[in-house]
Each structure stands twice: as structure tokens, then as C-alpha cells.
Design an enzyme around this catalytic site. Sequence first.
Site, PDB file in Angstrom:
ATOM      1  N   ARG A   1       0.825  -1.216   0.000  1.00  0.00           N
ATOM      2  CA  ARG A   1       0.000   0.000   0.000  1.00  0.00           C
ATOM      3  C   ARG A   1       0.862   1.271   0.000  1.00  0.00           C
ATOM      4  NH1 ARG A   1      -3.706  -0.683   5.015  1.00  0.00           N
ATOM      5  NH2 ARG A   1      -1.796  -1.691   5.709  1.00  0.00           N
TER       6      ARG A   1
ATOM      7  N   ASN B   1      -6.481  -2.356   1.757  1.00  0.00           N
ATOM      8  CA  ASN B   1      -6.458  -3.808   1.912  1.00  0.00           C
ATOM      9  C   ASN B   1      -7.880  -4.337   1.929  1.00  0.00           C
ATOM     10  OD1 ASN B   1      -3.725  -4.238   2.021  1.00  0.00           O
ATOM     11  ND2 ASN B   1      -3.591  -4.180   4.244  1.00  0.00           N
TER      12      ASN B   1
END
Length: 747
Positions: free
Chosen positions: A17, A35
Site C-alpha cells: 500500500r 487492503n
Amino acid sequence: MTLRWLLTGRVQGVGFRPFVYRLAREHGIHGWVRNRSGQVEILGQGRTDRLDRFERALTDAAPPTAAPHIAEREVLAWQQLEDFRIETSQAGDRPWIQVPPDHFACPDCLAEVRDPTDRRYRYPFNNCTQCGPRYTLIRALPYDRPNTTLSGFVMCPACATEYRDPGDRRFHAEPIACPDCGPWLSYRPDTAPAPAAEGEAAVEAAAAALRAGEILAVKGIGGYHLMCAADNTDAIERLRARKPRPHKPLAVLFPDEVSLLRREVNCSEAELACLRSAQRPILLLPRTPAPSLPESLAPGLGELGVMLPCSPLHALLLQAAGGPLVATSGNLSGEPVLTDNAEADARLSDVVDGFLHHNRPIQRPADDSVLRPIAGAVRPLRLGRGSAPLELELETGVPEPLLAVGAHMKNTLALAWDRRLIVSPHIGDMGSRRSLEVFRQLVEDFQALHGVRATRLLCDAHPDYTTHRWARESGLPVTPVFHHHAHASALCGEHGIDEPCLIFTWDGTGYGADGGLWGGEALYGRPGHWRHLARLRPFRLPGGDRAGREPWRAAAALCWENGLDYTPPVTEPSLLRAAWQRGLNSPATSAAGRLFDAAASLIGLLQTASYEGQGPMLLEQAAAGCAGEALVLPLLTEAPPWQLDWTPLLAHLRDGRLPVAQRAADFHASLAGAIRDTARRTAADHAFTRVGLTGGVFQNRLLTELAQSRLQAAGFEVLLCRQLPCNDAGISAGQVYEHLGGQRGED
């Protein structure tokens, strides 16, 4: 233009990320990333050319420990987006969870540990989004700090600032820690009621104890190591006596100094790269002609298991100790490695002189990975820290979630669903109560972690295996799989082959399709559809299971089967032979492993083994550097399974006029030639071009390379294990491949 991507693969626990965030800022993309139960979802808006470059970079420029795959891509209606942000994790409607293994510290983190001006100077738990433990500290997914074993450590202001800074490499690094807020060390002598030193001082105290010849239990990433100075013969002998481990080789932990390592072992650049990889395995390498470390590290063997530091703690301890350290698994023989401080105190107090603990909980054990260079590639012997969980992609989807519970020795689990097959790290041998406890824990843990619940169990067909009995008592539907069918299917499965092959499955013993003890088989077919075409000539083992640790029993069996005199080293040898003649506790087997035991005994190398495989390992070492000449072993083909007759080897092995090295080398050459001859004879009646070599016997580098060379010269393509161990650690995956192959039916 607005696009949405869904990425699968290894995208959690690897800094993905933060990577996407920085990549989006670099390409001028607006949107968000989050996520989603093991997947990563991205919404991006920008010019078409920028979005194209951004999409390519998602996979081409991904972090080195990531393995992303774009599973979905869709164009969305225009919506006004500003900037780019990391959104709160969400639970997806279809989990695609891939748990990364534990990795060594990255160069940036190591540089901080070595920099006196850095606030993490000499901090043993330094990590970032690109490195450090994952599998052993993730409790659940999504991969957020509350779902890790760091949840009890509150970030200090400095760490919190780094965690929230998009420009920092610790941006959303979930295990972030420092000396002010993270885990810490404590050193305690075995007899002391309280720690004698904590924090950085604990490393110095432990190192001083090691330099003084003491034995320590050191808690690492996936469990404890038992450590002592690798150049201290007395300490090594005390460790062997206490564990007890009288002869089994001990691994040695080296500083990351090439000159010191190469003084002890021959190490190519490729092998050095393997040692230095993020996996940080134990690698079995040949010793140099004049090593400085004692021979007692690996008695009678020409190889040494070597490894480099697998965490900043190990690097700091090596530096303080001033030299290489023995680093063997912190367990009682055959059991899973210990992970809990109190349990280590209780179970290792008679073994060690002190403990170097830390207070970061280990969620699940992960022993060291073990590899060996064989036939031009580094091949796994044990899956562990850094290499597992191991994910393999199945050729077709799984109709229902499956859990394969493996064999009895070197046990692993395998979980299969959709087109995914995930193999656990090494658990251990299933002969103790603690092994069963850890096995049960991992059965539940492995399924919960991946968000999958098996509806069918696969187990070894042997009714007396602990894993077989557990499966039968589970209440779930159970499909037994024959041991050597699983070996053969594991090899074909990892190569993605579903066409007829000839597979030699040679190992100790396993439950065969006829109810007998197999171990020297040649199977023709494909996963789920094997025909038993050839085997080593069976012989009856006096004493049954005891033969695994007493090679003389296998030697007696071969001699008595051929009417030759042999006097076993027992008080009343005539009674033993009489029992053998009547078939009392003397099961028949075709096991190649027992044939190797017999050869080691007849040559005079070993009569009683203190660890599994000791005789075959000494036999391989005895043959080193000697050019063997093959004896022709007859293939008796009256009816299948044909029998490969080892009888011509007996007189040769017993001929004391021949050097030991010559007899050992000729034994290996003869078996390699017999493998080629069996393949040629089989090819006269059956169509195949590929020949596979699997089972624990093919951990033997000399036999494997000789057989490969002869088979290739005869025009066959040779299959060897690449990602799965050829020993029983690969059985769980093989059970899945065999079951799925059987469901597909005959062509």
C-alpha cells in the site's frame, strides 16, 4: 479516466500500500488504495497515458518481497477525486489471503542498526515495510497492527510520525518499533530467578557467556536456537550430550563475511547469493580441505550446514561473540521448535546454561529452512522460516476446500481451495505429545489465517500414523492417499505435468497399495492414476521398525535372503535368525533406504545410527571423489511389478580387499545404472519421455546426479523437486495433487 484494480498474490505484509501511494503521487494519479482480506483494491483517476504507466509499474516495479497479480481491471464512470490516500482496510466478500514468510532485515534497516547516530542503533527488532517477520507475527488479516503480535506495544510519538508519513519507508509498517516503544531483550542464567541484563546489555551478557563456553537458548523470529561457540569443542560436546544429539550435524551461524565463510566451506557466487537472500536458509556446503572449525560439528561428513544472520539480533550477537556460533533448533529431538518463553524455560533448562529471551510473542513456529545444492540447483530439504508458507498454483480449481495432513516424519500441512495450494512450514515428527499439540494448533490456525475451512481431509493411508488417526477422528470426510503415490504426484504437480511419466519413489518405508512396506518403487502414469511397474527386490527386516536405527539388521536381511552367513551383534543371534525364518516381527520391504543402511553396515561404516539417515549419509561421504563402476543388477520381469535384484552387490560390499571408497562409489553407480536400465526396459512397453526421481533417498546428491546423467544420456528428461522437498515434507502437497488427479478420471 477512472479505473479500478483488484490485485492478488503476495500484496500484504510487503509494504504494497505505501508503494502504491508513492507510485500514484509520482504519476499524478488521484484516488485511493486499501487492503481487502488478502487482496489490494485500487481506485485511480488521471490521464490515460499516466494510468497505463501506473498500471505497468504496479507489477514491474513492485517491492522485492511482493508478488502482485492484477486479477480485475474495470473502467468506472467519472467521479471527482482529489489527491491519493490509503483508506481503512475492509473485509472482502471473497478472501484472497497470501501470508508472506519472514524475511531478513533490509540494507536500510541494517545500516540504522550499525549507525551510532541513529535512534535505532543496535536495536535488535528493527524492521520496515520491506523486511522483518510476517508469518510468525500475523494473527489475522487484514494486515494491520492490531492483528499482529505487536498489538500490545503502543507506538511512541517518533514511530507514530514515521508510520503516518507517506515519504517514510515505515509508512504503514505494521511491526514498527524502536528502543523506546518496542520489544526488548532479557538475559538470564539458567540458575538465576530474574534477568541479569536487559536491552542492549543483554546481548553483551549473552555474548560473554558464549565466549566463556556456555550453551544458550536464544529466542529468534520463529522460535529458539540452541547456541554455543562453534570453535569450542568442549561446548559442542556438552551440547550434544545434553540435547542429546551425539552425531547429527549441527548448523553454524556465520557473520556476513565472505572470507570467514569460505575458509570453512566451498561456496559459489550463486550459493552465496542464496545465503544472503531474504530467506536466509541453512545451506549444506562442502567443507574446505583445511577448515579451522572442529570436525565434531558434522562427524564423518564432508559438508557443513551454514547460515548467515536471519535477524538484527543474530547479527548483533555474532558481532559481540566475536566468531561463528552453533545454531541448532531449540527443541527436544524431533519436536517442533519452541516459541514460548516459559515453555522454553521449562523444557530446555537441562540443556542450556542461560536464556536470551525477548518479549515479542511468536504467533506460530517457523524453523530454519534447509537447502542443498543438487544437480545444478539449490533444492529444499526443509520448508521453514523465509520459504514458507509456500504457495503453488493449481492447474484446475478445487471442487471443495481440502486439508492434507501429510505423513508421520517431517510433517507439513497443505491447504487447497480454488486454484491455490499452500504448504505450511516444517512441523516435525509426529511421535510426541507436543508435536500433536502443535499440529492441532496449526490445523486450526492455518485455516483461520487464510479464511478457508476444509470440508475434506487427505491423509497418509498408513493406519498407524498419528495424522491418519487424527483425520479419522475429526468427523470430516477423509480420503487416504498411498505414501508413494503422494511422492510421485508431488513431483508431477510442482512441474505442472499431467501426462504419463515414470517416477522412481525411493525412501525409507511407506504404506503401499498392497498393504506392504514400499520404499524402492517405480510408478508409471500420472497423478491419481499410477501403475506399480517395478520395485527393488523385497527382503524381510528382522526386528521391523528397529531396522531404521540399526543398519546391521538390514545387512542381516540381505545376507540371509541369499543364504549367506551373517552373525548379528546381539546376545543370542540364533534366536533372531530363527524368528526371522518364521516371519516373526520381520516384515517384508522394498525400501531403498534400508538397502543403503545395509550397504553402510556391510562396508563397516555404521552398525547403530543415532539419527535418521546417518548410514546413507556416511555412505555418500565415503564415496566422495571416487569414480564408481556399476555392477549390472538384473531386472526380473516375469510379472509386474518387476523386481530389481540387488544380489550382485552383496559379495562386492563384503569384499574387504577393496577400499571402502571404491565399494561405496560402486554401490551408488550400480543403483544409478539400474535406474536407467529400468527406465529403458519400461519405455519398451509404455510411452513416456520424462523420468522423475523423488523420495528421501534422492536427497543423496551423488546418487541423484549419477542417475540424472545416465537417464539424460539415454534420452530421457529428468524431473527433480524444485520448490517442494523430495522427502516426506512434500507428502502433504502430493496428497492434494494425487486426490485431484484421481477426481479427473482416466483419459
